[in-house]
Design a protein around this motif. Structure first.
Motif, mmCIF file in Angstrom:
data_model
loop_
_atom_site.group_PDB
_atom_site.id
_atom_site.type_symbol
_atom_site.label_atom_id
_atom_site.label_comp_id
_atom_site.label_asym_id
_atom_site.label_seq_id
_atom_site.Cartn_x
_atom_site.Cartn_y
_atom_site.Cartn_z
ATOM 1 N N LEU A 123 25.002 75.113 23.881
ATOM 2 C CA LEU A 123 25.963 75.719 24.796
ATOM 3 C C LEU A 123 25.276 76.726 25.719
ATOM 4 O O LEU A 123 25.524 76.728 26.939
ATOM 5 N N VAL A 124 24.408 77.541 25.172
ATOM 6 C CA VAL A 124 23.704 78.547 25.966
ATOM 7 C C VAL A 124 22.789 77.871 26.992
ATOM 8 O O VAL A 124 22.754 78.262 28.172
ATOM 9 N N VAL A 125 22.057 76.843 26.559
ATOM 10 C CA VAL A 125 21.117 76.162 27.460
ATOM 11 C C VAL A 125 21.854 75.494 28.617
ATOM 12 O O VAL A 125 21.499 75.667 29.793
ATOM 13 N N LEU A 126 22.917 74.731 28.320
ATOM 14 C CA LEU A 126 23.620 73.995 29.374
ATOM 15 C C LEU A 126 24.456 74.915 30.256
ATOM 16 O O LEU A 126 24.604 74.662 31.458
ATOM 17 N N ALA A 127 24.989 75.991 29.685
ATOM 18 C CA ALA A 127 25.683 76.977 30.522
ATOM 19 C C ALA A 127 24.685 77.621 31.469
ATOM 20 O O ALA A 127 24.985 77.874 32.647
ATOM 21 N N CYS A 168 31.419 68.898 31.707
ATOM 22 C CA CYS A 168 32.627 69.661 31.368
ATOM 23 C C CYS A 168 32.482 71.132 31.730
ATOM 24 O O CYS A 168 33.413 71.752 32.254
ATOM 25 N N ILE A 169 31.301 71.696 31.428
ATOM 26 C CA ILE A 169 31.065 73.100 31.777
ATOM 27 C C ILE A 169 31.120 73.267 33.291
ATOM 28 O O ILE A 169 31.710 74.221 33.806
ATOM 29 N N PHE A 170 30.513 72.327 34.011
ATOM 30 C CA PHE A 170 30.525 72.339 35.472
ATOM 31 C C PHE A 170 31.957 72.330 36.001
ATOM 32 O O PHE A 170 32.342 73.144 36.839
ATOM 33 N N SER A 171 32.760 71.404 35.499
ATOM 34 C CA SER A 171 34.132 71.245 35.991
ATOM 35 C C SER A 171 35.036 72.377 35.533
ATOM 36 O O SER A 171 35.851 72.885 36.309
ATOM 37 N N ALA A 172 34.905 72.794 34.267
ATOM 38 C CA ALA A 172 35.761 73.863 33.744
ATOM 39 C C ALA A 172 35.545 75.159 34.521
ATOM 40 O O ALA A 172 36.505 75.865 34.863
ATOM 41 N N GLY A 173 34.290 75.487 34.810
ATOM 42 C CA GLY A 173 33.999 76.704 35.565
ATOM 43 C C GLY A 173 34.595 76.678 36.952
ATOM 44 O O GLY A 173 35.183 77.659 37.416
ATOM 45 N N ARG A 174 34.485 75.545 37.613
ATOM 46 C CA ARG A 174 35.023 75.446 38.982
ATOM 47 C C ARG A 174 36.538 75.407 39.018
ATOM 48 O O ARG A 174 37.152 75.908 39.957
ATOM 49 N N HIS A 175 37.158 74.826 38.010
ATOM 50 C CA HIS A 175 38.619 74.820 37.990
ATOM 51 C C HIS A 175 39.182 76.202 37.652
ATOM 52 O O HIS A 175 40.220 76.597 38.172
#
Length: 400
Positions: free
Chosen positions: A74-78, A244-251
């Motif tokens: 989670l830390v790496v991909l975030a 998912c992290i990409f989309s969740a952050g932008r939404h």
């Protein structure tokens, strides 16, 4: 559903998310409710993919604590998402490339085995294996229906293709290409792979205890199949988590921009960092995903995966159904382009799609692990939807 979303984007490519069309055609109350529901669904998808990553890593390190693996990934991909959108795209390219090469390799191997009538311990590889001993619902109708929610979960996020359409130089051409190629890839990578798998392994011999990809490569004489495919599915889960992290952050950033500018949410999360990404929104979404490692401390990884996939499916069913209803409103509006990118067989396909989403939701009540999530979705809709309705009613004067 993809063609319905594509048709609305074709009429107005300037929109960055299909939720905008729900607000336009079903009203701001429903749009705001959908925005929050979709974001929560994305967070739960992140949790599910993070759980999957931990389960795949356990193949090599069975005694290593799952919660530590989850925190590391989670830390790496975030961090990848925080650096720049370009780095996200680069990571996604290589994640996808590994997955595509593996699937194509299996399809090519399977076609060779079937055309050469290769002999395996299970018999001859042939398309006739698909129809031999054919039985409708061999394990019962309940097992057939209960598979729908998990299959539905596998296709969640298919609408991600619409996120950056508004940034394209030729959006009309991109919309057609993106939507049509998505459908083509489903036929190739899902249906094509299934045909190959069942052509090599008679359906009566498929084992639920290991990946069908692993079973195919083993029959083809590839001894390192298990470890190789485990690496492939690990990168696939990491790819989904990355998206998912990409989309969740932008939404979440989009939700923050829609609230009053003097509110703490707008001041905190409606910001773009120097790297050109909504850093605060990404970090907040990732923090919520940290619930997964906490669950892994007290619950088996497989149980955590079942719970979070069930909840995410509930949220997505609501959002997808509202997207279809918005499309129906679009068809009846002055925005409708009769010469646009039309959804095929609209009068039949639209109600059937909505009905199918309803069937999937009803099926959740027959699966013990999904009942809580299904009830939670109803409660969420009634409580949050009701609160949003009354909030909007206060904002709009009664004489308007």
């Amino acid at each position: 559903m993809m063609r319905a979303i594509g048709e609305m984007f074709y009429s107005d490519p300037s929109q960055h998310t299909f939720v905008s069309f729900i607000s336009r055609y079903l009203g701001p109350t429903v749009g705001h409710f959908t925005g929050w529901t979709y974001w929560i669904g994305l967070v739960f998808v992140c949790m599910a993919e993070l759980t999957a990553v931990a389960s795949y890593v356990r193949y090599w390190f069975p005694t290593f604590p799952s919660w530590i693996v989850e925190i590391i990934f989670l830390v790496v991909l975030a961090g990848v998402n925080l650096i720049a959108a370009r780095l996200f795209g680069e990571a996604e390219f290589w994640f996808a490339m590994i997955k595509i090469v593996a699937i194509l390799a299996m399809i090519v191997t399977g076609i060779f085995m079937m055309t050469s009538h290769s002999v395996t311990p299970l018999g001859h590889a042939s398309l006739s294996n698909i129809f031999h001993n054919y039985t409708l619902f061999p394990r019962g109708g309940f097992n057939f229906v209960s598979a729908f929610p998990m299959v539905f979960f596998a296709f969640q996020g298919i609408e991600f293709v619409s996120i950056t359409i508004g940034e394209a130089k030729t959006p009309h051409a991109v919309i057609k290409k993106a939507v049509n190629e998505t459908l083509f890839r489903i036929l190739l990578f899902y249906i094509g792979a299934l045909i190959v798998i069942m052509g090599i392994i008679p359906w009566t011999s498929l084992s639920p205890d290991s990946s069908p990809f692993v079973q195919v490569f083993r029959l083809a004489g590839f001894p390192a199949a298990a470890a190789t495919i485990n690496f492939v599915v690990l990168t696939s889960a990491a790819s989904s988590l990355n998206s998912c992290i990409f989309s969740a952050g932008r939404h979440f950033y989009q939700l923050a921009t829609e609230v009053p500018e003097n509110s703490w949410m707008h001041k905190t999360f409606a910001k773009i960092s120097k790297n050109g990404v909504p850093a605060a929104a990404i970090i907040f979404s990732a923090i919520l995903v940290l619930v997964t490692p906490l669950m892994s401390l007290t619950t088996a990884v497989s149980s955590v995966f079942t719970i979070v996939t069930g909840v995410s499916s509930d949220m997505y069913i609501i959002v997808y159904t509202l997207a279809m209803l918005a499309h129906r409103k679009y068809r009846a509006s002055s925005d409708f382009l009769p010469n646009g990118f039309l959804m095929p067989a609209y009068k039949v396909a639209s109600p059937l799609t909505i009905m199918f989403f309803g069937i999937i939701f009803i099926s959740l009540f027959f699966i013990p692990e999904d009942i809580i999530g299904a009830i939670g979705a109803i409660v969420w809709t009634l409580v949050f939807g009701g609160l949003e309705y009354f909030r909007q009613k206060k904002l709009v004067p009664s004489n308007v």
